[in-house]
Design an enzyme around this catalytic site. Structure first.
Site, PDB file in Angstrom:
ATOM      1  N   ASP A   1      -6.505  -2.459   8.210  1.00 53.37           N
ATOM      2  CA  ASP A   1      -6.061  -3.838   8.413  1.00 53.37           C
ATOM      3  C   ASP A   1      -7.269  -4.765   8.502  1.00 53.37           C
ATOM      4  OD1 ASP A   1      -3.620  -2.701   8.551  1.00 53.37           O
ATOM      5  OD2 ASP A   1      -3.183  -3.263  10.630  1.00 53.37           O
TER       6      ASP A   1
ATOM      7  N   HIS B 115      -3.823   0.543  16.319  1.00 51.32           N
ATOM      8  CA  HIS B 115      -2.447   0.035  16.228  1.00 51.32           C
ATOM      9  C   HIS B 115      -1.530   1.180  15.808  1.00 51.32           C
ATOM     10  CE1 HIS B 115      -3.611  -4.499  15.861  1.00 51.32           C
ATOM     11  NE2 HIS B 115      -3.331  -4.162  17.106  1.00 51.32           N
TER      12      HIS B 115
ATOM     13  N   ASP C  42       1.031   1.658  13.966  1.00 47.58           N
ATOM     14  CA  ASP C  42       1.424   1.980  12.581  1.00 47.58           C
ATOM     15  C   ASP C  42       0.355   2.798  11.851  1.00 47.58           C
ATOM     16  OD1 ASP C  42      -0.072  -0.426  12.725  1.00 47.58           O
ATOM     17  OD2 ASP C  42       0.723  -1.187  10.824  1.00 47.58           O
ATOM     18  N   HIS C  43      -0.832   2.918  12.436  1.00 46.10           N
ATOM     19  CA  HIS C  43      -1.914   3.669  11.785  1.00 46.10           C
ATOM     20  C   HIS C  43      -2.219   5.006  12.453  1.00 46.10           C
ATOM     21  CE1 HIS C  43      -3.198   0.274   9.179  1.00 46.10           C
ATOM     22  NE2 HIS C  43      -2.432  -0.344  10.069  1.00 46.10           N
TER      23      HIS C  43
ATOM     24  N   HIS D  29     -10.199  -7.559  11.993  1.00 41.56           N
ATOM     25  CA  HIS D  29      -8.818  -7.463  12.452  1.00 41.56           C
ATOM     26  C   HIS D  29      -8.737  -8.023  13.871  1.00 41.56           C
ATOM     27  CE1 HIS D  29      -4.794  -6.129  12.165  1.00 41.56           C
ATOM     28  NE2 HIS D  29      -4.889  -5.004  12.849  1.00 41.56           N
TER      29      HIS D  29
ATOM     30  N   HIS E 135      -7.897   2.118  13.087  1.00 37.48           N
ATOM     31  CA  HIS E 135      -7.812   1.429  14.387  1.00 37.48           C
ATOM     32  C   HIS E 135      -6.587   1.929  15.141  1.00 37.48           C
ATOM     33  CE1 HIS E 135      -5.199  -0.945  11.814  1.00 37.48           C
ATOM     34  NE2 HIS E 135      -4.780  -1.672  12.830  1.00 37.48           N
TER      35      HIS E 135
ATOM     36  N   HIS F  90      -0.635  -1.855   2.604  1.00 40.02           N
ATOM     37  CA  HIS F  90      -0.173  -2.385   3.910  1.00 40.02           C
ATOM     38  C   HIS F  90       0.738  -3.592   3.686  1.00 40.02           C
ATOM     39  CE1 HIS F  90      -0.386  -3.947   8.095  1.00 40.02           C
ATOM     40  NE2 HIS F  90      -0.677  -2.699   8.415  1.00 40.02           N
TER      41      HIS F  90
HETATM   42 ZN   LIG Z   1      -3.482  -3.423  12.892  1.00 46.98          ZN
HETATM   43 ZN   LIG Z   2      -1.243  -2.141  10.422  1.00 43.26          ZN
END
Ligand SMILES: [Zn+2]
Ligand SMILES: [Zn+2]
Length: 293
Positions: free
Chosen positions: A200, A62, A64-65, A132, A60, A256
């Protein structure tokens, strides 16, 4: 044999566990799932080449990914990659990359192919929906089942001729010493290894259904015991364990992990009470799965 490299296993803000990135290696095929900021640096520092990666799957959008992805692709370009790169991910991914490439004057001289699923003669990579706060997809990496001849059974019957073995493998019936051997009596199915990565997600039925019976489930385990986990579309470690139990998986890796936890002992204990075969996906560790003979 499949090796799963846990490159970064923390979540949220950059932290000492690194941000989500998992490489799955199978006989010369490397696939990377998620590419948090710093992934290419961590790989370089630990002698894991990202130049050979054939496919990248993003769960996805976000940060951090996904924030490590443009940098990694640009580096591939700087080192004159020629091979096409397969890319899977949410619908915004294409535009996100095109914008960055344009604004950083990067024009890759290798092909980037956006695909929904991947399949070759040995493996299949597909996605499943997760729960998520934004659209997000998990990945299923599956080795195909293979047919094998039951050599032991043939030996016990005194048959060692490789031509007979080959014919049976080709699905042909063989007459030998006045006896007819049928291929179906000597074929055994060698089950392919299956790995699921959720990205996530809160605990949810959709995930349970998608990851049934996998050999390894890598599940969101952001917190130990926080009600707010669900508000942010994440799981507590016991939720991950409950999913593993319901889905009848063989092994669970907790992934995670929030930077708030220095020590993961309590997290592991909470999960193990529900699903014993759980481990923490430690950053820069790897996990080997071998097919049963
Ligand atoms: Zn996320
Ligand atoms: Zn994340």
């Amino acid at each position: 044999m499949i090796i799963v490299y846990f490159i970064g296993t923390g979540g949220g803000a950059p932290n000492k566990r690194g941000l989500p990135a998992i490489m799955i290696r199978r006989e010369g095929f490397d696939a990377l799932f998620d590419c948090g900021e710093g992934t290419q640096w961590r790989m370089m520092e630990h002698n894991l080449s990202f130049m050979k990666i054939k496919l990248i799957g993003i769960t996805h959008m976000h940060g951090d990914h996904v924030l490590g992805l443009p940098g990694m692709i640009e580096t591939m370009g700087m080192y004159s990659r020629k091979e096409p790169l397969f890319l899977m991910g949410p619908k915004e991914l294409k535009e996100f990359l095109e914008d960055i490439f344009k604004k950083t004057y990067f024009y890759p001289n290798f092909e980037i192919q956006i695909i929904d699923k991947y399949e070759d003669e040995n493996i299949k990579i597909s996605t499943f929906e997760t729960c998520h706060t934004i659209e997000s997809q998990g990945y299923l990496f599956e080795e195909k089942d293979r047919l094998k001849i039951d050599i032991d059974k043939l030996r016990k019957e005194g048959i060692k001729d490789w031509r007979v073995i080959r014919m049976l493998k080709e699905g042909k019936r063989v007459e030998i010493n006045g006896k007819v051997l049928l291929p179906e009596d000597y074929l055994i199915v060698k089950k392919g290894i299956r790995i699921a990565y959720t990205g996530d997600t809160g605990p949810c039925e959709k995930v349970i259904n998608a990851v049934k019976d996998v050999d390894l489930l890598i599940h969101d385990s952001t917190f130990i015991d926080e009600k707010e986990a669900y508000k942010y579309g994440h799981s507590n470690s016991y939720d991950a364990a409950y999913v593993a139990l319901k889905a009848n998986v063989k092994r669970l890796a907790l992934f995670h992990i929030s930077p708030r936890y220095d020590d993961t002992y309590e997290m592991l204990i909470m999960a193990k009470r529900i699903f014993e075969k759980t481990f923490i996906a430690e950053p820069l560790s790897y996990y080997i799965i071998r097919q049963k003979e």
